[in-house]
Design a protein around this motif. Sequence first.
Motif, PDB file in Angstrom:
ATOM      1  N   GLY A 145       0.778  -1.233   0.000  1.00 21.34           N
ATOM      2  CA  GLY A 145       0.000   0.000   0.000  1.00 21.34           C
ATOM      3  C   GLY A 145       0.806   1.276   0.000  1.00 21.34           C
ATOM      4  O   GLY A 145       0.247   2.371  -0.114  1.00 21.34           O
TER       5      GLY A 145
ATOM      6  N   ILE B 113       0.640  -4.795  -3.478  1.00 20.19           N
ATOM      7  CA  ILE B 113      -0.464  -5.282  -2.661  1.00 20.19           C
ATOM      8  C   ILE B 113      -0.296  -6.794  -2.531  1.00 20.19           C
ATOM      9  O   ILE B 113       0.487  -7.404  -3.258  1.00 20.19           O
ATOM     10  CB  ILE B 113      -1.845  -4.911  -3.244  1.00 20.19           C
ATOM     11  CG1 ILE B 113      -2.081  -5.581  -4.606  1.00 20.19           C
ATOM     12  CG2 ILE B 113      -1.992  -3.398  -3.352  1.00 20.19           C
ATOM     13  CD1 ILE B 113      -3.481  -5.362  -5.181  1.00 20.19           C
TER      14      ILE B 113
ATOM     15  N   ASP C 297      -5.708  -0.541   0.439  1.00 25.49           N
ATOM     16  CA  ASP C 297      -4.691  -0.309  -0.594  1.00 25.49           C
ATOM     17  C   ASP C 297      -5.365   0.018  -1.936  1.00 25.49           C
ATOM     18  O   ASP C 297      -4.914   0.906  -2.668  1.00 25.49           O
ATOM     19  CB  ASP C 297      -3.795  -1.537  -0.762  1.00 25.49           C
ATOM     20  CG  ASP C 297      -2.957  -1.838   0.475  1.00 25.49           C
ATOM     21  OD1 ASP C 297      -2.844  -0.969   1.371  1.00 25.49           O
ATOM     22  OD2 ASP C 297      -2.425  -2.963   0.543  1.00 25.49           O
TER      23      ASP C 297
END
Length: 190
Positions: free
Chosen positions: A141, A154, A173
């Motif tokens: 993120g 991610i 995210d």
Amino acid sequence: MSEEMKRLESECAACSRCALGTTRTNLVFGVGKVPSELMFVGEGPGEQEDLQGEPFVGPAGKLLDDMLEMIGLDRSRVYIGNTVKCRPPMNRDPEDGELRACRPWLDGQFALVRPKIVVCLGRIAASQLIRPDFRITREHGQWFEKNGVRYMAIYHPSALLRDLSKRPETFEDLRELRAVLRRETQIYQS
């Protein structure tokens, strides 16, 4: 797909830089819009991808499609590829030599896609594209910039299938990704 991308894929299909090409069913090169402001990069094809010759078509691919839908996108607006283009046996992590052998193909895809934003799906993609010692559990993120391109990592969709507790973090995210895409790209207008 552009003629240049078709040519690059054809050259990759004949690759013999590592042993993965001898065990694959199909080359899994990449799919999507060329050029695209947004590119997703995973680690390597799994069983379903190897059988169908397209990245992210199995259960993790279905989840990736759902994730894209959550932020108002679909595959027609992005480019999706992997660090290696052939399935590692038994879905093991790609080895360093395999990653190095495949890197010129990924670099060729980058040159043609010309993304402004790259989302690394999982630790392996992040360690190849952001930093070798990338820690997905601590750094997912977060934004990183290299050569004018913004990167975010991610959790890989397959990790989210195995561990549901990571989904809320990934949702945050994705919200951050959507905000940056709206501010810095035209992807929602295309």
